[in-house]
Scaffold this motif. Structure first.
Motif, short mmCIF file in Angstrom:
data_model
loop_
_atom_site.label_atom_id
_atom_site.label_comp_id
_atom_site.label_asym_id
_atom_site.label_seq_id
_atom_site.Cartn_x
_atom_site.Cartn_y
_atom_site.Cartn_z
N THR A 1 1.25 -1.58 0.24
CA THR A 1 -0.15 0.25 0.17
C THR A 1 0.97 1.24 0.10
O THR A 1 0.35 2.37 0.20
CB THR A 1 -1.15 0.36 1.35
OG1 THR A 1 -0.22 0.23 1.85
CG2 THR A 1 -2.08 -1.33 1.42
N THR B 1 -7.70 -0.56 -7.85
CA THR B 1 -6.83 -1.04 -7.17
C THR B 1 -5.44 -1.66 -8.02
O THR B 1 -5.40 -1.48 -9.34
CB THR B 1 -7.16 -2.33 -6.68
OG1 THR B 1 -7.14 -3.15 -7.33
CG2 THR B 1 -8.24 -1.72 -5.37
N SER C 1 -14.12 -1.51 0.16
CA SER C 1 -12.92 -0.90 -0.62
C SER C 1 -11.40 -0.55 0.42
O SER C 1 -10.38 0.22 -0.05
CB SER C 1 -12.87 -0.24 -1.64
OG SER C 1 -13.13 0.77 -1.60
N SER C 2 -11.78 0.61 1.95
CA SER C 2 -11.60 0.90 2.13
C SER C 2 -12.21 1.90 3.54
O SER C 2 -13.19 1.50 3.63
CB SER C 2 -10.54 2.11 1.59
OG SER C 2 -11.70 3.57 1.37
N SER D 1 -6.35 -2.00 5.83
CA SER D 1 -4.72 -1.78 5.93
C SER D 1 -3.90 -2.09 6.72
O SER D 1 -2.45 -2.32 7.13
CB SER D 1 -4.30 -0.46 5.27
OG SER D 1 -4.98 0.52 5.71
N SER E 1 -4.92 -6.58 6.96
CA SER E 1 -4.36 -7.18 6.04
C SER E 1 -2.16 -6.97 6.14
O SER E 1 -2.52 -7.34 4.84
CB SER E 1 -4.60 -6.23 4.85
OG SER E 1 -4.22 -4.91 4.67
N CYS F 1 -3.58 -4.07 1.80
CA CYS F 1 -5.04 -3.83 0.97
C CYS F 1 -5.28 -2.96 1.59
O CYS F 1 -4.95 -2.66 2.79
CB CYS F 1 -5.38 -4.83 0.52
SG CYS F 1 -6.47 -5.36 1.81
N ALA G 1 -8.73 -2.72 2.47
CA ALA G 1 -10.36 -3.04 2.77
C ALA G 1 -10.55 -2.34 4.01
O ALA G 1 -9.59 -2.72 5.00
CB ALA G 1 -9.98 -4.63 2.00
N ALA H 1 -15.22 -4.18 -0.86
CA ALA H 1 -14.19 -4.83 -1.60
C ALA H 1 -13.71 -5.43 -2.89
O ALA H 1 -14.51 -6.16 -3.41
CB ALA H 1 -13.94 -5.51 0.20
N GLN I 1 -8.70 -7.84 -2.47
CA GLN I 1 -8.22 -7.48 -1.43
C GLN I 1 -9.34 -8.67 -0.90
O GLN I 1 -8.50 -9.74 1.04
CB GLN I 1 -9.65 -6.42 -1.10
CG GLN I 1 -8.67 -5.21 -1.74
CD GLN I 1 -9.92 -3.93 -1.41
OE1 GLN I 1 -10.78 -3.35 -1.46
NE2 GLN I 1 -8.87 -2.37 -1.28
#
Length: 614
Positions: free
Chosen positions: A25, A219, A268-269, A423, A427, A431, A433, A460, A464
Motif C-alpha cells: 500500500t 487497485t 474497498s477502504s 490496511s 491485512s 491492501c 479494505a 472490497a 482484497q
C-alpha cells in the motif's frame, strides 16, 4: 508512430515493474515528498520515457506517487498518464476509480456546492448501482439523466454534461467537444474519468478529493491488468472469478474476532466503509425520524480522514451538522459524550457518535463503565419527550482485537457498530479494505449501510477478499507480538529519556485486552517563551524521525501506517493524519507504530544516539 512508442514503452515498464507497485500500500517512502506527490512521480517517469529507460533500477528509484494507495499509487499514475498521452490530454485530467458510481457522485457534489446543474447522458446502460431517487433524496444531489442514441447526439448546454460509457476499449476515448466529463466503466475493474477542456480544470482537485475520502483509486492489480490490455491493444473483458470461499472465510473470521453474529460488511477502504456508514445512518434517520436534525458527534483532533469526510457529508445536507466531541488530553470522553448528547436531546435531534478507542494520537481509553452509563442514559427533549437514543460508531483500528460488541460487553446494550481500516492489522499493509460489524441492537442498521456500500460500488475487490482471507487468521497473534515490542520500546524510552511524556496504555489496560502497538511521544523542550519551547520541540521531532529513517532505512519509515507485517513507522499527526484538522486541534508530537517483525535492538541503539545528541 508516437502511439506505438508509448505502447511499447509501457509494455517494457510492465515487464520490469517493481513488485512493490502491486503488492504494497506504500512504495519508496524513503524518497517521499508530500508536497510533490504524484507530480514528482510523473515528472521523473516522463523523463524515463523521453530516454526510453525502463530499467528495473530506474523504476525502483522513482519517488512515491502518493503517500497512501487509497488516493493513488504508481500503477494508477502510469495508467492515467498512458491514457492521457494516447488521447492528447494532461495526465491530471485522467482519474481512475475502483468504483463505477463514485466518479459521478464526485461531479454532483461539486456542482451541488457551486449551485450548478448536471446532466448525465448514457447510450447503453447506466451503472446498475446508480439509483437516481436515492442520490437525490439522501445525498441531496440535483441532476437529470437522459438516454441518447450516441455521444454525437449531445449538444452544448449550460449544465455540466457527463457521458457514461460502457465501452470495453481502453486506448481511444470518444471525446465529443460538447461533453465536459466522460466516464468509462469497465465491469469489476472500475472506471476511468476524463475531464475535457481547460474550462473544466477546476473539477480536478474536487474529484481527486472525493477519491481520497469516499472511495479508492483503481487497485494496483486491476490497473496492471488494464495496462496490459492497453499495451497489447486488447479489449477489457469482464472477469468471472468465484471468490465465495475466500469471502465466506473473511466474514467468518470477522464474526469470530469481533464476537458478533450479524453479517459483516467489507469495503474497498476504511473511509469507503465509513462513508457507507454515514450515508446509511442518514438514510435510516430520514426514514424513521423525518425532518429531525441529524448530528454527528466527532472528535475535532481524530484521524483527519474521519474528521474531513464527516464535515464534507454535512456540507451537502441542510439538516446534518457536526458537533465537536473533545475526547483526550485535558478532555474526558465520557463527560463530552454526556454533554453533547444533552445538547442534541434538547433540539430533538438524531445523534450519531464517531469515536476511536484508544484515542488517536494520545492512545487514551475512557472509563468504559462510565461510558456505558452515559450512552444508556435516558434523556428528554425540551418538551419533556423521550429523546432519540444515539448510535455509537467505534473506529477500532488501533485495537481491533478488543471485544466491545459481544454479549455483556461495554457496547452490547446500546446501538453500536465497529469498523476498522483493513490496511492496518487485518491485512498487514497489503491492501486497503475496511470492514464493519454491528451488535445485536444495531442489526437493522446494517441493511441500510449495506445498501449504500452497494450504491457507491465500494465493496472490497476480489483481490482484497483474497488477501484478507489469508491474513486475518494470523491477526490476533500479530497484534500480540507487536504490542510486546512496543511495550519494551516504551519502557526503554522511559528509562533513557524520563523527561519525555509518553502516551500509551497502562499495564492494567493491557491486561484487559487493550494492546495497541502505537504510542505518541511528547519530547522534552527548552526555551524562554512558549513559542520558543514549541518550536524547539517541533525541530526535535523531525530530528528524531530523520535519524531513525536514515539509520534504519530498511525498517523505519516516515508514514502514518500502522499494523504492518514488518518495520516501524513514524509520523507527526499535525502534518499527516490531521492534515485537514483545525490548527488549534492539531498534535505536534511524534507518533510511533511498531510491528512484531523488526530489529528492536537496533531501534533502541539509534534512539540512544538521539538522546546523546540532545
Amino acid at each position: 508512430m508516437q502511439q506505438n512508442r508509448i505502447l511499447n514503452y509501457i509494455k517494457n515498464v510492465l515487464k520490469n515493474k517493481p513488485s512493490d507497485w502491486v503488492k504494497l500500500t506504500t512504495h519508496r517512502l524513503d524518497i517521499y515528498n508530500e508536497s510533490l506527490a504524484k507530480t514528482q512521480f510523473l515528472e521523473y517517469f516522463e523523463n524515463l520515457f523521453s530516454d526510453n529507460n525502463y530499467e528495473v533500477s530506474a523504476l525502483e528509484n522513482l519517488p512515491t506517487a502518493y503517500d497512501y494507495i487509497r488516493l493513488g499509487h504508481p500503477l494508477s499514475c502510469v495508467l492515467e498518464w498512458t491514457i492521457a498521452k494516447l488521447n492528447n490530454l494532461d495526465a491530471e485530467s485522467v482519474i481512475s476509480f475502483d468504483s463505477k458510481t463514485v466518479p459521478v457522485l464526485s461531479i454532483l457534489r461539486k456542482n451541488l456546492l457551486d449551485g450548478k446543474a448536471t446532466t448525465i447522458y448514457y447510450s447503453e446502460v447506466i451503472p446498475e448501482a446508480f439509483k437516481t431517487d436515492v442520490f437525490k433524496t439522501v445525498y441531496g444531489y440535483n441532476f437529470e439523466v437522459k438516454k441518447v442514441e450516441s455521444i454525437s447526439d449531445i449538444s452544448k448546454n449550460a449544465s455540466t454534461s457527463v457521458f457514461i460509457s460502457n465501452s470495453n476499449t481502453i486506448k481511444d476515448f470518444n471525446l465529443n467537444i460538447n461533453i465536459d466529463i466522460l466516464i468509462n466503466s469497465y465491469g469489476n475493474y472500475g472506471s476511468i474519468l476524463l475531464i475535457n477542456g481547460k474550462e473544466n480544470k477546476d473539477f480536478i482537485s474536487e474529484i481527486q478529493h472525493v477519491r481520497r475520502r469516499e472511495t479508492v483509486a483503481m487497485t494496483p492489480l486491476n490497473c496492471l491488468e488494464v495496462l496490459e490490455a492497453v499495451s497489447s491493444s486488447e479489449t477489457i473483458e469482464e472477469r468471472q472469478i468465484n471468490i465465495q470461499t475466500e469471502k465466506q472465510s473473511v466474514l467468518e473470521s470477522l464474526k469470530k474476532i469481533t464476537y458478533t453474529s450479524a453479517e459483516p460488511l467489507v469495503a474497498s477502504s476504511g473511509l469507503s466503509m465509513q462513508y457507507a456508514i454515514m450515508m446509511g445512518l442518514i438514510d435510516d434517520a430520514q426514514h424513521n425520524y423525518p425532518n429531525k436534525p441529524i448530528r454527528f458527534l466527532v472528535p475535532p483532533n481524530c484521524y483527519g480522514g474521519t474528521n474531513d469526510q464527516a464535515r464534507r457529508v454535512a456540507a451537502c445536507l441542510d439538516n446534518v451538522e457536526i458537533l465537536d466531541l473533545p475526547v483526550d488530553g485535558e478532555n474526558d470522553m465520557v463527560k463530552s459524550v454526556d454533554n453533547v448528547l444533552e445538547q442534541v436531546a434538547k433540539i430533538d435531534g438524531v445523534p450519531f457518535i464517531i469515536a476511536e478507542i484508544p484515542t488517536n494520537p494520545r492512545v487514551e481509553v475512557p472509563n468504559l463503565d462510565d461510558l456505558k452509563t452515559a450512552l444508556k442514559k435516558k434523556r428528554t427533549t425540551k418538551n419533556g419527550e423521550t429523546a432519540i437514543d444515539s448510535v455509537f460508531i467505534l473506529d477500532q483500528t488501533f485495537c481491533p482485537n478488543v471485544n466491545f460488541l459481544g454479549e455483556n460487553k461495554v457496547l452490547s446494550e446500546v446501538r453500536a457498530l465497529s469498523y476498522s481500516s483493513g490496511s492496518k492489522f487485518p491485512s498487514g499493509g497489503l491492501c486497503t479494505a475496511g470492514y464493519c460489524v454491528v451488535n445485536n441492537k444495531a442489526e437493522a442498521l446494517q441493511n441500510k449501510i449495506a445498501k449504500h456500500l452497494g450504491l457507491c460500488d465500494n465493496e472490497a475487490t476480489v483481490q482484497q477478499y483474497q488477501i484478507l482471507a489469508k491474513q486475518l487468521p494470523s491477526m490476533l497473534q500479530r497484534i500480540d507480538n507487536a504490542y510486546k515490542y512496543t511495550r519494551e520500546f516504551v519502557n526503554f524510552i522511559k528509562e533513557k529519556l524520563p523527561e519525555a511524556k509518553i502516551n500509551f496504555v497502562s499495564e492494567e489496560l493491557a491486561s484487559h485486552g487493550f494492546t495497541p502497538s502505537v504510542f505518541s511521544l511528547d519530547l522534552p523542550t527548552k526555551g524562554e517563551t512558549p513559542e520558543e519551547k514549541e518550536n524547539y520541540k517541533r525541530e526535535l521531532n523531525h530530528k528524531l524521525i530523520n535519524l531513525m529513517i536514515t539509520e534504519i532505512p530498511d525498517e523505519s519509515k516516515y508514514c502514518v501506517s500502522y499494523g504492518q507485517l514488518k518495520g516501524c513507522y513514524w509520523t507527526i499527526p499535525a502534518t499527516s493524519t490531521q492534515g485537514t484538522t483545525k490548527e488549534g486541534d492539531k498534535d505536534y508530537i511524534a507518533r510511533v507504530a511498531l510491528s512484531g517483525n523488526m530489529d528492536l535492538e537496533k531501534h533502541k541503539a539509534v534512539f540512544q544516539q538521539f538522546v546523546n545528541s540532545i
